[in-house]
Motif scaffolding. Structure first.
Motif, PDB file in Angstrom:
ATOM      1  N   GLY A 109     -20.745 -23.958   6.801  1.00 27.28           N
ATOM      2  CA  GLY A 109     -21.096 -23.193   5.611  1.00 27.28           C
ATOM      3  C   GLY A 109     -20.485 -21.816   5.552  1.00 27.28           C
ATOM      4  O   GLY A 109     -21.068 -20.893   4.993  1.00 27.28           O
ATOM      5  N   LEU A 110     -19.310 -21.664   6.100  1.00 26.64           N
ATOM      6  CA  LEU A 110     -18.627 -20.372   6.094  1.00 26.64           C
ATOM      7  C   LEU A 110     -18.493 -19.809   4.684  1.00 26.64           C
ATOM      8  O   LEU A 110     -18.708 -18.621   4.453  1.00 26.64           O
ATOM      9  CB  LEU A 110     -17.234 -20.518   6.717  1.00 26.64           C
ATOM     10  CG  LEU A 110     -17.085 -20.389   8.248  1.00 26.64           C
ATOM     11  CD1 LEU A 110     -17.161 -18.956   8.689  1.00 26.64           C
ATOM     12  CD2 LEU A 110     -18.120 -21.242   8.973  1.00 26.64           C
ATOM     13  N   GLU A 111     -18.158 -20.675   3.731  1.00 20.84           N
ATOM     14  CA  GLU A 111     -17.990 -20.214   2.358  1.00 20.84           C
ATOM     15  C   GLU A 111     -19.256 -19.577   1.820  1.00 20.84           C
ATOM     16  O   GLU A 111     -19.244 -18.530   1.195  1.00 20.84           O
ATOM     17  CB  GLU A 111     -17.623 -21.404   1.465  1.00 20.84           C
ATOM     18  CG  GLU A 111     -16.183 -21.379   0.988  1.00 20.84           C
ATOM     19  CD  GLU A 111     -15.874 -22.590   0.141  1.00 20.84           C
ATOM     20  OE1 GLU A 111     -16.522 -22.740  -0.904  1.00 20.84           O
ATOM     21  OE2 GLU A 111     -15.009 -23.401   0.545  1.00 20.84           O
ATOM     22  N   ASP A 123     -14.260 -13.789   9.919  1.00 23.07           N
ATOM     23  CA  ASP A 123     -15.346 -14.599  10.433  1.00 23.07           C
ATOM     24  C   ASP A 123     -16.162 -13.794  11.438  1.00 23.07           C
ATOM     25  O   ASP A 123     -17.387 -13.930  11.543  1.00 23.07           O
ATOM     26  CB  ASP A 123     -14.811 -15.845  11.139  1.00 23.07           C
ATOM     27  CG  ASP A 123     -14.139 -16.797  10.161  1.00 23.07           C
ATOM     28  OD1 ASP A 123     -14.121 -16.475   8.961  1.00 23.07           O
ATOM     29  OD2 ASP A 123     -13.656 -17.842  10.601  1.00 23.07           O
ATOM     30  N   LEU A 124     -15.442 -12.933  12.163  1.00 23.12           N
ATOM     31  CA  LEU A 124     -16.081 -12.156  13.220  1.00 23.12           C
ATOM     32  C   LEU A 124     -17.217 -11.290  12.704  1.00 23.12           C
ATOM     33  O   LEU A 124     -18.167 -10.999  13.433  1.00 23.12           O
ATOM     34  CB  LEU A 124     -15.030 -11.252  13.888  1.00 23.12           C
ATOM     35  CG  LEU A 124     -14.107 -11.896  14.909  1.00 23.12           C
ATOM     36  CD1 LEU A 124     -13.072 -10.896  15.386  1.00 23.12           C
ATOM     37  CD2 LEU A 124     -14.921 -12.417  16.093  1.00 23.12           C
ATOM     38  N   ASP A 125     -17.120 -10.848  11.461  1.00 23.61           N
ATOM     39  CA  ASP A 125     -18.118  -9.913  10.939  1.00 23.61           C
ATOM     40  C   ASP A 125     -19.265 -10.585  10.207  1.00 23.61           C
ATOM     41  O   ASP A 125     -20.171  -9.932   9.724  1.00 23.61           O
ATOM     42  CB  ASP A 125     -17.432  -8.927   9.984  1.00 23.61           C
ATOM     43  CG  ASP A 125     -16.430  -8.050  10.717  1.00 23.61           C
ATOM     44  OD1 ASP A 125     -16.748  -7.628  11.839  1.00 23.61           O
ATOM     45  OD2 ASP A 125     -15.353  -7.790  10.169  1.00 23.61           O
ATOM     46  N   LEU A 126     -19.238 -11.900  10.132  1.00 22.19           N
ATOM     47  CA  LEU A 126     -20.251 -12.601   9.348  1.00 22.19           C
ATOM     48  C   LEU A 126     -21.641 -12.551   9.979  1.00 22.19           C
ATOM     49  O   LEU A 126     -22.639 -12.316   9.297  1.00 22.19           O
ATOM     50  CB  LEU A 126     -19.845 -14.068   9.162  1.00 22.19           C
ATOM     51  CG  LEU A 126     -18.849 -14.361   8.043  1.00 22.19           C
ATOM     52  CD1 LEU A 126     -18.443 -15.828   8.101  1.00 22.19           C
ATOM     53  CD2 LEU A 126     -19.454 -14.031   6.694  1.00 22.19           C
ATOM     54  N   THR A 127     -21.700 -12.766  11.264  1.00 23.26           N
ATOM     55  CA  THR A 127     -23.011 -12.971  11.890  1.00 23.26           C
ATOM     56  C   THR A 127     -23.173 -12.217  13.198  1.00 23.26           C
ATOM     57  O   THR A 127     -24.038 -12.544  13.996  1.00 23.26           O
ATOM     58  CB  THR A 127     -23.215 -14.469  12.177  1.00 23.26           C
ATOM     59  OG1 THR A 127     -22.142 -14.935  12.997  1.00 23.26           O
ATOM     60  CG2 THR A 127     -23.269 -15.264  10.897  1.00 23.26           C
TER      61      THR A 127
END
Length: 199
Positions: A109-111, A123-127
């Motif tokens: 569910g990256l989007e 991606d690194l800053d998402l979670t």
DNA sequence: GGGAAGATTTCCT
DNA sequence: GGAAATCTTCCCG
């Protein structure tokens, strides 16, 4: 993408062991928008009665901490400032212990995560932080007191992690001697750790 | 019923 | 690196 919630018996481990066992497990949240999930890469243990940093220090039982006194394996969500933090309750009933999930590595569910978190480029800053991952996965106070073995928010089986680092916790400098307890655990070398977790 | 504190994130200098 | 943002719960009066 579909997963099976982990067995309830998994949460019966002592809190400090559970905090380490949670590393590598999959945190899954299903909403009407879709499914998001991430590998748990960083946790912190909070042992209520003897831990000055815990909300439940000295067995302080309030409406907010009430759920920490409940059975292991349920969600303790807590809102501070603008952000929401998520814990896994552990320990037997009437023992206010919990594991704070500080960071996960995005898997599904990256989007949807990018959609929920504005202005994120990598991606690194998402979670890579307690408040970030809850927003990315869509975890809110709605999940308070919810069992992590049932939809829509649950833990699924993941990888076995052998390389675990541990150290002192973060953001509790005003908690006296408790701030030195090495109750923070993370996956050694994982790039998705929270900012302060990279020390 | 009001004031204060808090397990954080983000922006600005 | 520092300060502001911003909301729920707690504690005291």
């Amino acid at each position: 993408m579909k997963y099976n919630p982990i067995l309830k018996s998994f949460f019966q481990l002592p809190t400090l062991e559970l905090a380490q066992a949670l590393l590598g497990k999959l945190l899954v949240k299903e909403t009407e928008d879709g499914l998001t999930s991430g590998w748990i890469v960083e946790t912190e243990a909070y042992i209520g009665p003897e831990d000055r940093a815990a909300h439940s220090y000295g067995n302080r039982r309030t409406k907010r901490t009430e759920v920490m006194f409940g059975p292991a394996g349920i969600t303790y969500t807590y809102v501070m400032h603008t952000h929401c933090l998520v814990n896994v309750v552990s320990g037997p009933i009437d023992q206010p212990e919990a594991v704070l999930i500080r960071a996960v590595e995005p898997k599904d569910g990256l989007e949807l995560m990018y959609q929920r978190r504005n202005n994120v480029k990598r991606d690194l800053d998402l979670t890579n932080g307690p408040g970030k991952l809850t927003k990315a996965l869509g975890i809110t106070m709605e999940d308070y007191g919810h069992s992590l073995t049932d939809l829509p928010l649950y833990i699924a089986e993941g990888n076995v992690i052998t390389d675990i680092s541990k150290g002192t916790r973060v953001g509790i400098d005003n908690s006296g001697e408790a701030k030195d307890y090495p109750w923070r655990f993370w996956m050694t070398g994982n790039p998705y750790l929270s900012r302060k977790g990279k020390s």
